[in-house]
Scaffold this motif. Sequence first.
Motif, PDB file in Angstrom:
ATOM      1  N   ALA A   1       0.834  -1.232  -0.047  1.00 38.92           N
ATOM      2  CA  ALA A   1      -0.180  -0.065   0.112  1.00 38.92           C
ATOM      3  C   ALA A   1       0.880   1.284   0.041  1.00 38.92           C
ATOM      4  O   ALA A   1       0.981   2.057   0.906  1.00 38.92           O
ATOM      5  CB  ALA A   1      -0.850  -0.032   1.113  1.00 38.92           C
ATOM      6  N   VAL A   2       1.597   1.463  -1.015  1.00 36.57           N
ATOM      7  CA  VAL A   2       2.743   2.347  -1.154  1.00 36.57           C
ATOM      8  C   VAL A   2       2.423   2.978  -2.837  1.00 36.57           C
ATOM      9  O   VAL A   2       2.345   2.172  -3.542  1.00 36.57           O
ATOM     10  CB  VAL A   2       4.012   1.966  -0.788  1.00 36.57           C
ATOM     11  CG1 VAL A   2       4.984   3.066  -1.156  1.00 36.57           C
ATOM     12  CG2 VAL A   2       4.119   1.523   0.651  1.00 36.57           C
ATOM     13  N   LYS A   3       2.651   4.157  -3.079  1.00 35.73           N
ATOM     14  CA  LYS A   3       2.190   4.675  -4.359  1.00 35.73           C
ATOM     15  C   LYS A   3       3.447   4.343  -5.450  1.00 35.73           C
ATOM     16  O   LYS A   3       3.161   3.902  -6.460  1.00 35.73           O
ATOM     17  CB  LYS A   3       2.365   6.208  -4.369  1.00 35.73           C
ATOM     18  CG  LYS A   3       1.024   7.004  -3.932  1.00 35.73           C
ATOM     19  CD  LYS A   3       0.896   8.477  -3.963  1.00 35.73           C
ATOM     20  CE  LYS A   3      -0.343   9.046  -3.680  1.00 35.73           C
ATOM     21  NZ  LYS A   3      -0.592  10.333  -3.895  1.00 35.73           N
ATOM     22  N   ALA A   4       4.618   4.190  -4.816  1.00 37.20           N
ATOM     23  CA  ALA A   4       5.810   3.823  -5.746  1.00 37.20           C
ATOM     24  C   ALA A   4       5.404   2.280  -5.993  1.00 37.20           C
ATOM     25  O   ALA A   4       5.565   1.941  -7.392  1.00 37.20           O
ATOM     26  CB  ALA A   4       7.143   3.835  -4.944  1.00 37.20           C
ATOM     27  N   ASP A   5       5.023   1.432  -5.473  1.00 34.66           N
ATOM     28  CA  ASP A   5       4.637   0.037  -5.733  1.00 34.66           C
ATOM     29  C   ASP A   5       3.422  -0.099  -6.705  1.00 34.66           C
ATOM     30  O   ASP A   5       3.613  -0.690  -7.776  1.00 34.66           O
ATOM     31  CB  ASP A   5       4.164  -0.676  -4.443  1.00 34.66           C
ATOM     32  CG  ASP A   5       5.546  -1.274  -3.664  1.00 34.66           C
ATOM     33  OD1 ASP A   5       6.592  -0.088  -3.724  1.00 34.66           O
ATOM     34  OD2 ASP A   5       5.561  -2.100  -2.894  1.00 34.66           O
ATOM     35  N   ILE A   6       2.297   0.820  -6.411  1.00 34.20           N
ATOM     36  CA  ILE A   6       1.234   0.815  -7.313  1.00 34.20           C
ATOM     37  C   ILE A   6       1.689   1.353  -8.609  1.00 34.20           C
ATOM     38  O   ILE A   6       1.201   0.559  -9.704  1.00 34.20           O
ATOM     39  CB  ILE A   6       0.249   1.729  -6.895  1.00 34.20           C
ATOM     40  CG1 ILE A   6      -0.321   0.862  -5.199  1.00 34.20           C
ATOM     41  CG2 ILE A   6      -0.832   1.900  -7.551  1.00 34.20           C
ATOM     42  CD1 ILE A   6      -1.043   1.728  -4.478  1.00 34.20           C
TER      43      ILE A   6
ATOM     44  N   MET B   1      -4.770   4.083  -0.752  1.00 33.19           N
ATOM     45  CA  MET B   1      -4.057   3.505  -1.683  1.00 33.19           C
ATOM     46  C   MET B   1      -5.148   2.715  -2.618  1.00 33.19           C
ATOM     47  O   MET B   1      -4.852   2.698  -3.707  1.00 33.19           O
ATOM     48  CB  MET B   1      -3.057   2.585  -1.199  1.00 33.19           C
ATOM     49  CG  MET B   1      -2.069   3.355  -0.391  1.00 33.19           C
ATOM     50  SD  MET B   1      -0.862   4.488  -1.470  1.00 33.19           S
ATOM     51  CE  MET B   1      -1.745   6.015  -1.143  1.00 33.19           C
ATOM     52  N   VAL B   2      -6.035   2.324  -2.004  1.00 28.53           N
ATOM     53  CA  VAL B   2      -7.271   1.615  -2.873  1.00 28.53           C
ATOM     54  C   VAL B   2      -7.698   2.757  -3.728  1.00 28.53           C
ATOM     55  O   VAL B   2      -7.948   2.584  -5.056  1.00 28.53           O
ATOM     56  CB  VAL B   2      -8.173   0.928  -2.249  1.00 28.53           C
ATOM     57  CG1 VAL B   2      -9.426   0.340  -2.818  1.00 28.53           C
ATOM     58  CG2 VAL B   2      -7.766  -0.236  -1.445  1.00 28.53           C
ATOM     59  N   ALA B   3      -8.038   3.728  -3.416  1.00 30.33           N
ATOM     60  CA  ALA B   3      -8.788   4.982  -4.037  1.00 30.33           C
ATOM     61  C   ALA B   3      -7.468   5.333  -5.354  1.00 30.33           C
ATOM     62  O   ALA B   3      -8.117   5.825  -6.426  1.00 30.33           O
ATOM     63  CB  ALA B   3      -8.880   6.147  -3.237  1.00 30.33           C
ATOM     64  N   TYR B   4      -6.234   5.339  -4.705  1.00 34.01           N
ATOM     65  CA  TYR B   4      -5.205   5.821  -5.878  1.00 34.01           C
ATOM     66  C   TYR B   4      -5.111   4.806  -6.976  1.00 34.01           C
ATOM     67  O   TYR B   4      -5.085   5.020  -8.087  1.00 34.01           O
ATOM     68  CB  TYR B   4      -3.973   5.976  -5.214  1.00 34.01           C
ATOM     69  CG  TYR B   4      -2.810   6.400  -5.898  1.00 34.01           C
ATOM     70  CD1 TYR B   4      -2.795   7.543  -6.562  1.00 34.01           C
ATOM     71  CD2 TYR B   4      -1.715   5.453  -6.511  1.00 34.01           C
ATOM     72  CE1 TYR B   4      -1.607   7.989  -7.259  1.00 34.01           C
ATOM     73  CE2 TYR B   4      -0.834   5.698  -7.071  1.00 34.01           C
ATOM     74  CZ  TYR B   4      -0.644   6.919  -7.727  1.00 34.01           C
ATOM     75  OH  TYR B   4       0.415   7.445  -8.444  1.00 34.01           O
ATOM     76  N   GLY B   5      -5.185   3.506  -6.593  1.00 33.35           N
ATOM     77  CA  GLY B   5      -4.975   2.454  -7.527  1.00 33.35           C
ATOM     78  C   GLY B   5      -6.357   2.551  -8.202  1.00 33.35           C
ATOM     79  O   GLY B   5      -6.289   1.969  -9.738  1.00 33.35           O
ATOM     80  N   LYS B   6      -7.294   2.652  -7.862  1.00 37.74           N
ATOM     81  CA  LYS B   6      -8.800   2.384  -8.478  1.00 37.74           C
ATOM     82  C   LYS B   6      -8.772   3.527  -9.872  1.00 37.74           C
ATOM     83  O   LYS B   6      -9.524   3.399 -10.685  1.00 37.74           O
ATOM     84  CB  LYS B   6      -9.962   2.975  -7.726  1.00 37.74           C
ATOM     85  CG  LYS B   6     -11.151   2.645  -8.197  1.00 37.74           C
ATOM     86  CD  LYS B   6     -11.390   1.012  -8.224  1.00 37.74           C
ATOM     87  CE  LYS B   6     -12.958   0.832  -8.447  1.00 37.74           C
ATOM     88  NZ  LYS B   6     -13.119  -0.819  -8.802  1.00 37.74           N
TER      89      LYS B   6
ATOM     90  N   VAL C   1      -6.954   1.111 -12.693  1.00 39.14           N
ATOM     91  CA  VAL C   1      -7.683  -0.504 -12.927  1.00 39.14           C
ATOM     92  C   VAL C   1      -9.150  -0.568 -12.074  1.00 39.14           C
ATOM     93  O   VAL C   1      -9.391   0.344 -11.257  1.00 39.14           O
ATOM     94  CB  VAL C   1      -6.669  -1.640 -12.109  1.00 39.14           C
ATOM     95  CG1 VAL C   1      -5.202  -1.520 -12.952  1.00 39.14           C
ATOM     96  CG2 VAL C   1      -6.537  -1.459 -10.788  1.00 39.14           C
ATOM     97  N   ASN C   2      -9.971  -1.327 -12.711  1.00 40.63           N
ATOM     98  CA  ASN C   2     -11.146  -1.605 -12.244  1.00 40.63           C
ATOM     99  C   ASN C   2     -11.158  -2.435 -11.194  1.00 40.63           C
ATOM    100  O   ASN C   2     -11.875  -2.429 -10.017  1.00 40.63           O
ATOM    101  CB  ASN C   2     -12.132  -1.934 -13.510  1.00 40.63           C
ATOM    102  CG  ASN C   2     -12.383  -1.050 -14.578  1.00 40.63           C
ATOM    103  OD1 ASN C   2     -12.405   0.183 -14.205  1.00 40.63           O
ATOM    104  ND2 ASN C   2     -12.509  -1.399 -15.680  1.00 40.63           N
ATOM    105  N   GLU C   3     -10.492  -3.690 -11.247  1.00 41.32           N
ATOM    106  CA  GLU C   3     -10.390  -4.817 -10.615  1.00 41.32           C
ATOM    107  C   GLU C   3      -9.101  -4.775  -9.482  1.00 41.32           C
ATOM    108  O   GLU C   3      -7.966  -4.404  -9.954  1.00 41.32           O
ATOM    109  CB  GLU C   3     -10.014  -6.137 -11.146  1.00 41.32           C
ATOM    110  CG  GLU C   3     -11.122  -6.541 -12.033  1.00 41.32           C
ATOM    111  CD  GLU C   3     -12.437  -7.470 -11.173  1.00 41.32           C
ATOM    112  OE1 GLU C   3     -12.287  -7.109  -9.906  1.00 41.32           O
ATOM    113  OE2 GLU C   3     -13.097  -8.008 -11.644  1.00 41.32           O
ATOM    114  N   ILE C   4      -9.465  -4.389  -8.099  1.00 40.91           N
ATOM    115  CA  ILE C   4      -8.527  -4.299  -7.084  1.00 40.91           C
ATOM    116  C   ILE C   4      -8.703  -5.402  -6.198  1.00 40.91           C
ATOM    117  O   ILE C   4      -9.912  -5.551  -5.601  1.00 40.91           O
ATOM    118  CB  ILE C   4      -8.669  -3.054  -6.391  1.00 40.91           C
ATOM    119  CG1 ILE C   4      -8.188  -2.024  -7.384  1.00 40.91           C
ATOM    120  CG2 ILE C   4      -7.738  -2.922  -5.085  1.00 40.91           C
ATOM    121  CD1 ILE C   4      -7.992  -0.601  -6.935  1.00 40.91           C
ATOM    122  N   GLU C   5      -7.842  -6.126  -5.912  1.00 40.99           N
ATOM    123  CA  GLU C   5      -7.822  -7.327  -4.704  1.00 40.99           C
ATOM    124  C   GLU C   5      -6.717  -6.650  -3.643  1.00 40.99           C
ATOM    125  O   GLU C   5      -6.176  -6.088  -3.621  1.00 40.99           O
ATOM    126  CB  GLU C   5      -7.238  -8.359  -5.322  1.00 40.99           C
ATOM    127  CG  GLU C   5      -7.234  -9.668  -4.178  1.00 40.99           C
ATOM    128  CD  GLU C   5      -6.584 -10.855  -4.552  1.00 40.99           C
ATOM    129  OE1 GLU C   5      -5.826 -11.441  -3.756  1.00 40.99           O
ATOM    130  OE2 GLU C   5      -6.312 -11.052  -6.037  1.00 40.99           O
TER     131      GLU C   5
END
Length: 526
Positions: A78-83, A127-132, A135-139
Amino acid sequence: MSQPQKIQIFDTTLRDGEQSPGASIAPEKKIIIARQLARLGIDVIEPGFAVSSPGEFAAVQQIARELQQVEIAGFARAVKADIDAAVQATQDAARRRLHLFISSSDIHLNHQLRKSRDEVVQIAREMVAYGKQFVNEIEFSAMDASRSGREFVIELVEAVISEGATIINLPDTLGYAMPNEMASLFRSVRKEARGGDTVRYSAHCHNDLGLAVANSLAAIEAGATQIEVTVNGIGERAGNCSLEELVMAIETRKDALGAETGIRIGEIYETSRIVSRTMNFPIAYNKPIVGRNAFQHESGIHQDGLLKNRSTYEIMDPAAMGISRSMIILGKHSGSHAIKHRLEEYGIETTEEQLKSIYGRFKEVADGQKIVTDDQLIQMAGDLTQTRPDPYALIDLQVHAGTQRARSATTTIRNNERGTDHSYTAIGEGPVEAVIGAISQAIPAEIAFEDLELHSLSTGEGAYGEAVVSIIHSGKRYRGTSIHKDVILASAQAYISACNQAIMTAGRAREEDHAGGAKESRRILR
């Protein structure tokens, strides 16, 4: 009856599996395993941890670009650089998801993250909001969920669902849970978390107490529709839920579980071998499904029952999984029925008196070296029946090896059909390669050397070594075994044994085809 629930198989061999000590994979070899996983029918592949290194990023990127028929999971803390790295590496995938994780147990929060529960919930939300955005699918994985407070897991799950998480993974990260506890965890989260009935659920179980498969099955019974696995059960410490064990448990007991997978079970054994060889990670003899002993029987009682009906002592068909090995191991517990059956497989017919003599000699050898190889058995039969049914025999072997010269081998091979001996020489980077090269010159068949396994059968300087050689001939795999104190000689004998099996099998097939054709001709003439 209702339709079985389809269980998605999420493979993390190339990410979590690679974290096994001593089991790392060169980035350029990851694609080899990934291709086989696609042939196996895996639903989701997690190819690696993109942010960890440039080589890892490139491997994830190549797999995402090439394997368009499989969903690709980009793994990230749950880190921006990783995402960012995960999103960029998987951007060419036809279907992809972002797999985010953060710890949820107080043990991890206090001693590893050094953050409060409120801070973790906030990080997960952001981090979920950032990843969304990408992508549509977030696990989302609540790491160490099985050792976390139930109320906090529910609070964390509610938070990430509200931000767009579509799959909730509840891992047993330390392999600590009991099956009833895993089932209870899934039922509670599904029922009590707001929005819990709008998402899918996944289980990621480790095997520290040997319960990874049992816990995964418990999760399925409690509503999980995805299970995260690794080939051969590799992974951190004692490993992860074993792909082949889980899949075959579901396949074998599908009526009891009400579940099924889309795995092509005929590819299971080949997948296991590729992962084992590529990672240089051996498979335990007693490993379920793919271990050497999984479908082999030495007890005379078991062998007798097996020869009458396979289901007497087997609940799965090894051939259906691509396992082309003999089901019967000849050892000191074997009975005469098994000896007779093995000789007949090589076209050797014996009288009752001959079989009794062969069996007596067999027992003497078996008492001293645990198992008796096919080559040894054929030699015993040949000595007592005055025949040599095997096409080729190794008469002499000389090997030269050293630090300053190429390794060379000279062999003398007897062609038993012609009764002639000829010598052959070859060189190689190692003595075994030289030996195989020399023997291959004597055998006029298109045979591909596939694999060599060496095992010590005892301890001390005088230990016996067992060599197991696998070859491919006409698309079929054959295995030869030999035992000797000289492992190079054992390797040579095992190779010739495998070649003899291939040649004799092909010869019998031709004879049967010819006999069948003759019968058909007679039928037509009538």
